[in-house]
Design a protein around this motif. Structure first.
Motif, PDB file in Angstrom:
ATOM      1  N   GLY A 131       0.797  -1.243  -0.020  1.00  0.00           N
ATOM      2  CA  GLY A 131      -0.015  -0.212  -0.098  1.00  0.00           C
ATOM      3  C   GLY A 131       0.960   1.195   0.035  1.00  0.00           C
ATOM      4  N   LEU A 132       2.022   1.132  -0.095  1.00  0.00           N
ATOM      5  CA  LEU A 132       2.888   2.422   0.012  1.00  0.00           C
ATOM      6  C   LEU A 132       2.698   3.430  -0.936  1.00  0.00           C
ATOM      7  CD1 LEU A 132       5.590   3.575   1.175  1.00  0.00           C
ATOM      8  CD2 LEU A 132       6.978   2.706  -0.840  1.00  0.00           C
ATOM      9  N   THR A 133       2.173   3.208  -2.093  1.00  0.00           N
ATOM     10  CA  THR A 133       1.724   4.121  -3.322  1.00  0.00           C
ATOM     11  C   THR A 133       0.587   4.901  -2.713  1.00  0.00           C
ATOM     12  OG1 THR A 133       2.651   2.895  -4.868  1.00  0.00           O
ATOM     13  CG2 THR A 133       1.076   4.331  -5.609  1.00  0.00           C
ATOM     14  N   TYR A 134      -0.372   4.389  -1.891  1.00  0.00           N
ATOM     15  CA  TYR A 134      -1.843   4.823  -1.934  1.00  0.00           C
ATOM     16  C   TYR A 134      -2.104   5.587  -0.595  1.00  0.00           C
ATOM     17  CZ  TYR A 134      -2.284   1.325  -5.968  1.00  0.00           C
ATOM     18  OH  TYR A 134      -2.062   0.932  -7.050  1.00  0.00           O
ATOM     19  N   VAL A 135      -1.350   5.326   0.688  1.00  0.00           N
ATOM     20  CA  VAL A 135      -1.809   5.835   1.789  1.00  0.00           C
ATOM     21  C   VAL A 135      -1.302   6.981   1.985  1.00  0.00           C
ATOM     22  CG1 VAL A 135      -2.294   3.480   2.556  1.00  0.00           C
ATOM     23  CG2 VAL A 135      -0.110   4.455   3.113  1.00  0.00           C
ATOM     24  N   TRP A 136      -2.119   7.828   2.892  1.00  0.00           N
ATOM     25  CA  TRP A 136      -1.848   9.258   3.185  1.00  0.00           C
ATOM     26  C   TRP A 136      -1.597   9.373   4.855  1.00  0.00           C
ATOM     27  CZ3 TRP A 136      -0.558  12.753  -0.697  1.00  0.00           C
ATOM     28  CH2 TRP A 136      -0.825  12.525  -1.739  1.00  0.00           C
ATOM     29  N   THR A 137      -1.035  10.684   5.301  1.00  0.00           N
ATOM     30  CA  THR A 137      -1.043  10.892   6.584  1.00  0.00           C
ATOM     31  C   THR A 137      -1.529  12.568   6.627  1.00  0.00           C
ATOM     32  OG1 THR A 137       1.116  12.182   6.602  1.00  0.00           O
ATOM     33  CG2 THR A 137       0.850   9.659   7.595  1.00  0.00           C
ATOM     34  N   PRO A 138      -2.066  13.041   7.453  1.00  0.00           N
ATOM     35  CA  PRO A 138      -2.523  14.602   7.448  1.00  0.00           C
ATOM     36  C   PRO A 138      -1.468  15.392   7.188  1.00  0.00           C
ATOM     37  CG  PRO A 138      -3.469  13.551   9.362  1.00  0.00           C
ATOM     38  CD  PRO A 138      -2.435  12.631   8.907  1.00  0.00           C
ATOM     39  N   GLU A 139      -0.247  15.347   7.518  1.00  0.00           N
ATOM     40  CA  GLU A 139       0.956  15.993   7.174  1.00  0.00           C
ATOM     41  C   GLU A 139       1.390  16.060   5.647  1.00  0.00           C
ATOM     42  OE1 GLU A 139       0.424  15.197  11.280  1.00  0.00           O
ATOM     43  OE2 GLU A 139       0.848  13.884   9.619  1.00  0.00           O
ATOM     44  N   GLN A 140       1.021  14.665   4.865  1.00  0.00           N
ATOM     45  CA  GLN A 140       1.431  14.741   3.688  1.00  0.00           C
ATOM     46  C   GLN A 140       0.280  15.364   2.858  1.00  0.00           C
ATOM     47  OE1 GLN A 140       1.384  10.434   3.449  1.00  0.00           O
ATOM     48  NE2 GLN A 140       3.508  10.180   3.633  1.00  0.00           N
ATOM     49  N   LEU A 141      -0.857  15.191   3.246  1.00  0.00           N
ATOM     50  CA  LEU A 141      -1.893  15.965   2.451  1.00  0.00           C
ATOM     51  C   LEU A 141      -1.585  17.483   2.593  1.00  0.00           C
ATOM     52  CD1 LEU A 141      -5.216  14.351   3.824  1.00  0.00           C
ATOM     53  CD2 LEU A 141      -4.094  13.909   1.483  1.00  0.00           C
ATOM     54  N   ALA A 142      -0.979  18.125   3.660  1.00  0.00           N
ATOM     55  CA  ALA A 142      -0.823  19.590   3.988  1.00  0.00           C
ATOM     56  C   ALA A 142       0.210  19.958   2.990  1.00  0.00           C
ATOM     57  CB  ALA A 142      -0.695  19.967   5.415  1.00  0.00           C
ATOM     58  N   GLU A 143       1.271  18.934   3.002  1.00  0.00           N
ATOM     59  CA  GLU A 143       2.368  19.363   2.236  1.00  0.00           C
ATOM     60  C   GLU A 143       2.165  19.470   0.566  1.00  0.00           C
ATOM     61  OE1 GLU A 143       6.601  16.988   1.153  1.00  0.00           O
ATOM     62  OE2 GLU A 143       5.526  16.289   2.780  1.00  0.00           O
ATOM     63  N   VAL A 144       1.237  18.769   0.005  1.00  0.00           N
ATOM     64  CA  VAL A 144       0.982  18.725  -1.088  1.00  0.00           C
ATOM     65  C   VAL A 144      -0.067  20.138  -1.344  1.00  0.00           C
ATOM     66  CG1 VAL A 144      -0.497  17.768  -3.200  1.00  0.00           C
ATOM     67  CG2 VAL A 144       1.134  16.177  -1.576  1.00  0.00           C
ATOM     68  N   LEU A 145      -1.061  20.218  -0.348  1.00  0.00           N
ATOM     69  CA  LEU A 145      -2.105  20.920  -0.830  1.00  0.00           C
ATOM     70  C   LEU A 145      -2.277  22.505   0.067  1.00  0.00           C
ATOM     71  CD1 LEU A 145      -5.244  18.312  -0.294  1.00  0.00           C
ATOM     72  CD2 LEU A 145      -4.193  19.248  -2.549  1.00  0.00           C
ATOM     73  N   GLY A 146      -1.262  22.521   0.845  1.00  0.00           N
ATOM     74  CA  GLY A 146      -1.150  23.578   1.848  1.00  0.00           C
ATOM     75  C   GLY A 146      -2.071  23.252   3.094  1.00  0.00           C
ATOM     76  N   ASP A 147      -1.995  24.217   3.994  1.00  0.00           N
ATOM     77  CA  ASP A 147      -2.814  23.884   5.428  1.00  0.00           C
ATOM     78  C   ASP A 147      -4.128  23.654   5.260  1.00  0.00           C
ATOM     79  OD1 ASP A 147      -0.357  23.507   6.527  1.00  0.00           O
ATOM     80  OD2 ASP A 147      -0.196  25.671   7.472  1.00  0.00           O
ATOM     81  N   ALA A 148      -4.769  24.935   4.515  1.00  0.00           N
ATOM     82  CA  ALA A 148      -6.187  24.757   4.287  1.00  0.00           C
ATOM     83  C   ALA A 148      -6.805  23.887   3.791  1.00  0.00           C
ATOM     84  CB  ALA A 148      -6.865  26.169   3.838  1.00  0.00           C
ATOM     85  N   ASP A 149      -6.473  23.482   2.622  1.00  0.00           N
ATOM     86  CA  ASP A 149      -6.965  22.663   1.548  1.00  0.00           C
ATOM     87  C   ASP A 149      -6.541  21.213   2.207  1.00  0.00           C
ATOM     88  OD1 ASP A 149      -8.199  24.229  -0.218  1.00  0.00           O
ATOM     89  OD2 ASP A 149      -6.849  23.953  -1.722  1.00  0.00           O
ATOM     90  N   GLY A 150      -5.386  21.174   2.802  1.00  0.00           N
ATOM     91  CA  GLY A 150      -4.972  19.891   3.546  1.00  0.00           C
ATOM     92  C   GLY A 150      -5.872  19.546   4.552  1.00  0.00           C
ATOM     93  N   ALA A 151      -6.238  20.342   5.451  1.00  0.00           N
ATOM     94  CA  ALA A 151      -7.033  20.144   6.485  1.00  0.00           C
ATOM     95  C   ALA A 151      -8.412  19.459   5.877  1.00  0.00           C
ATOM     96  CB  ALA A 151      -7.297  21.180   7.304  1.00  0.00           C
ATOM     97  N   TRP A 152      -9.090  20.346   4.874  1.00  0.00           N
ATOM     98  CA  TRP A 152     -10.288  20.088   4.139  1.00  0.00           C
ATOM     99  C   TRP A 152     -10.305  18.690   3.788  1.00  0.00           C
ATOM    100  CZ3 TRP A 152     -11.837  19.428  -1.032  1.00  0.00           C
ATOM    101  CH2 TRP A 152     -13.191  19.393  -1.258  1.00  0.00           C
ATOM    102  N   ALA A 153      -9.178  18.281   2.992  1.00  0.00           N
ATOM    103  CA  ALA A 153      -8.981  17.112   2.489  1.00  0.00           C
ATOM    104  C   ALA A 153      -8.999  15.816   3.399  1.00  0.00           C
ATOM    105  CB  ALA A 153      -7.749  16.929   1.532  1.00  0.00           C
ATOM    106  N   ALA A 154      -8.092  16.131   4.581  1.00  0.00           N
ATOM    107  CA  ALA A 154      -8.193  15.238   5.612  1.00  0.00           C
ATOM    108  C   ALA A 154      -9.378  14.822   6.340  1.00  0.00           C
ATOM    109  CB  ALA A 154      -7.047  15.632   6.612  1.00  0.00           C
TER     110      ALA A 154
END
Length: 681
Positions: A328-351
């Motif tokens: 599953g290495l390709t597919y899984v995420w952490t909140p920090e990884q989402l924020a790194e790609v999207l920025g804090d606001a969109d990262g929190a929304w996506a999480a």
């Protein structure tokens, strides 16, 4: 070290070509070598996308010390279960009989006459939870062979005799409306009221059962059991589509969920799952005008064409569960990884949207992506999804098993054709036709099917019954969508070969999975149950039913008789184990319609013909036969004696052997189709 796997067409075998183990491919020469050396055979069966196959390979087959023990004491044979399903079926039956369970990797010890005497699955490199280490097992088996070889051979012979004695064809019990009603009741009793689907963890997508439920609802066309069937189908389709088993960024389904709530998948993506599920979601989208079902169908079709299509135009078998040895290495995420790609606001929304939490839903604090609700801001959703997909695409990617399996490509052809007609996507039809050309031109050798090819080079393994049934079904779908006589001709030729080579002559209506003239194994496999994909017998029966409505003359009658004989043996299975008879039940539903036939006669450039054809695709039930062409077109039996009506394009609707008057208007056609879907009293 002789690298006997180096010329294999199987990516799974090629993964092991550089092992220190002296592997052989399955062959008479390997067993002759075991006889010459008077040592047992170690048979290891797996497939390229299998996580635990990789684990055992890394722990044991790549270990020099373990390999030395294997080479000294055994002739070691490696088999790809997808390339040789016949070999897999024989020894899986033995493994289940000896251990009460089965799975892959499968590890079997055989005499030089191929008779099994000890079977299991994964063995660890060190003792674990009461399991011996693999090396301990090797030493014990080698010692038993040296010290008590005669006893071991006798025990293996008894195993084969007992397995052969257990083989009986299903008793005669026709799969009729009474059995269908019982199957619906059993499915309702086994349905998960909280998470949808059937049973508990692990949960596999019940694709063929879902197709049956949709067809049953269409035939009932009224409240009652049909309503219950529709509820079960819709709930399961939505739960899977919103869960982690579905790839929320790229489309496509994983093989199964390890939990009951569809949250954590076993990450491998198989062609057969996605083909069967594409068919279901396209069917649901067509009949219920479900935006979710349509989105999933479109995304799954896109996944097939983008990620599994081969340069030759076929479809690859699978994507691996692992990436660089990590599941599953390709597919899984952490909140920090989402924020790194999207920025804090969109990262929190996506999480919050994807339910990615600090504690995680998978391993090491990572989460799979779920989509429990539709986003309220579609523009933001598209932007976020595209950014995450782009970022994920730059991660290491799972390996691909790029062999082209005949039966699975047949399923993909059927699904793409049906989805194309349901959702108006000619690109999918073109892809299906290209895959069909590859299979007919490369996999059909001297009028007999081969199981698989890779890089356009066909393998030596003979096709099994499911290859004939699934490919014929796909070609018949293409014939309906294109009106091209060639596809009907090849499909009927395949069916004729299947009816000649695979029947159980002692039990009319029953079939073996291997041809009469195929390689002789210690036991000739025959399994009528539908599991992750249709059984050979049910896939053949489905294709025969469709062909009986499309072929003319005596062939149609012969195919119909074979269908009725096969269904006369499927009733008990459907009644007692409906979850493992989904394709049988779908075929029975189509037969209950006659099957329904809609022939649209008119010129290709006639707008009225186009309107009638689209209405037929839209309103005909699953399993119906729908075809358009020039009036009384040569080589298209369904259009014989069906001319224009008063110079206008006309639709001819028949149910079994009874036909309605031809209609020339869309409203009249829709009314006619609605009327024939309700069972006649």
């Amino acid at each position: 070290m002789a690298h006997r796997l180096a010329d294999a067409t199987s990516p799974y075998l090629l993964q092991h070509a550089d092992n220190p183990v002296d592997w052989w491919q399955w062959s008479p020469e390997a067993f002759e070598e075991a006889r010459r050396r008077d040592v047992p055979v170690l048979l290891s069966i797996g497939y390229a996308a299998c996580h635990w196959c990789h684990v055992m390979a890394h722990e044991s087959f790549e270990d020099e010390v373990t390999a030395a023990v294997m080479n000294e004491n055994f002739v070691n044979i490696k088999v790809d279960r997808e390339e040789r399903p016949d070999v897999d079926a024989v020894y899986m039956e033995a493994t289940q009989a000896m251990t009460g369970q089965g799975g892959w990797p499968m590890t079997c010890f055989l005499t030089p006459d191929a008779e099994p005497f000890h079977c299991g699955t994964y063995y660890p490199s060190a003792p674990l939870h009461g399991m011996p280490s693999f090396r301990q097992l090797l030493d014990a088996v080698a010692g038993a062979w040296r010290e008590r070889g005669g006893e071991v051979r006798q025990a293996a012979t008894r195993v084969v005799e007992q397995l052969s004695a257990q083989r009986t064809a299903l008793p005669e019990s026709f799969l009729d409306d009474e059995v269908i009603a019982t199957a619906i009741s059993r499915l309702h009793a086994e349905a998960d009221p909280e998470h949808a689907g059937f049973g508990d963890a692990p949960k596999f997508p019940p694709s063929m059962v879902l197709e049956f439920l949709l067809r049953h609802q269409e035939r009932q066309n009224a409240p009652g059991s049909g309503h219950t069937a529709l509820e079960m189908a819709e709930a399961t389709c939505e739960a899977m589509a919103r869960g982690g088993i579905y790839d929320q960024l790229a489309g496509g389904f994983a093989r199964y969920s390890v939990d009951a709530a569809w949250v954590v998948p076993h990450f491998e993506k198989m062609l057969y799952d996605n083909a069967l599920l594409l068919r279901v979601y396209a069917h649901l989208a067509r009949r219920r005008e479900s935006p979710l079902a349509e989105r999933v169908a479109r995304e799954t079709a896109a996944f097939l064409l983008r990620d599994l299509r081969t340069p030759e135009g076929g479809f690859a078998a699978s994507l691996d569960a692992d990436t660089e040895g990590v599941e599953g290495l390709t597919y899984v995420w952490t909140p920090e990884q989402l924020a790194e790609v999207l920025g804090d606001a969109d990262g929190a929304w996506a999480a919050e949207l994807f339910e990615v939490t600090e504690s995680g839903t998978f391993e090491h604090g990572t989460s799979t992506l779920q989509l429990k609700r539709d986003p309220g801001d579609p523009a933001r959703w598209r932007r976020v999804r595209d950014a995450l997909y782009d970022a994920r695409s730059r991660r290491p990617q799972p390996g691909k098993d790029d062999k082209v399996v005949t039966s699975w490509n047949g399923m993909a052809i059927t699904a793409l054709v049906e989805a194309s007609t349901a959702l108006g996507e000619p690109e999918w039809l073109a892809a299906a036709e290209q895959a069909a050309k590859l299979l007919v031109e490369r996999h059909l050798v001297d009028q007999r099917l081969r199981r698989s090819s890779r890089d356009g080079v066909v393998g030596a393994a003979a096709g099994v019954l499911e290859d004939y049934g699934c490919l014929a079904d796909g070609l018949l779908s293409l014939h309906q969508a294109t009106g091209e006589p060639r596809w009907l001709e090849v499909a009927c030729s395949l069916l004729d070969t299947a009816l000649e080579q695979f029947p159980d002559s002692d039990n009319p209506g029953a079939y073996y999975d291997t041809a009469a003239d195929s390689e002789e194994l210690v036991r000739r496999p025959s399994d009528p149950t539908d599991n992750a994909s249709p059984s050979g017998a049910s896939s053949l029966t489905s294709a025969l039913l469709t062909a009986s409505a499309l072929a003319g003359g005596s062939a149609a009658q012969r195919y119909r008789q074979a269908v009725e004989q096969a269904l006369s043996r499927a009733g008990l299975l459907a009644e007692r184990a409906a979850r493992f008879a989904g394709h049988w039940l779908s075929t029975a539903e189509a037969l209950a319609h006659g099957p329904l036939q809609v022939a649209v006669a008119g010129s290709e450039d006639d707008g009225d013909r186009t309107a009638l054809l689209e209405a037929a695709w839209r309103h005909s039930p699953g399993g119906a036969v729908v075809l358009a062409g020039e009036p009384e077109a040569t080589g298209v039996p369904l259009l014989a004696d069906r001319p224009l009506v008063d110079g206008s394009a006309a639709a001819y609707v028949c149910r079994g052997y009874v036909c309605d008057r031809p209609v020339t208007g869309v409203d009249d056609l829709v009314e006619t189709l609605g009327r024939v879907q309700v069972p006649q009293s």
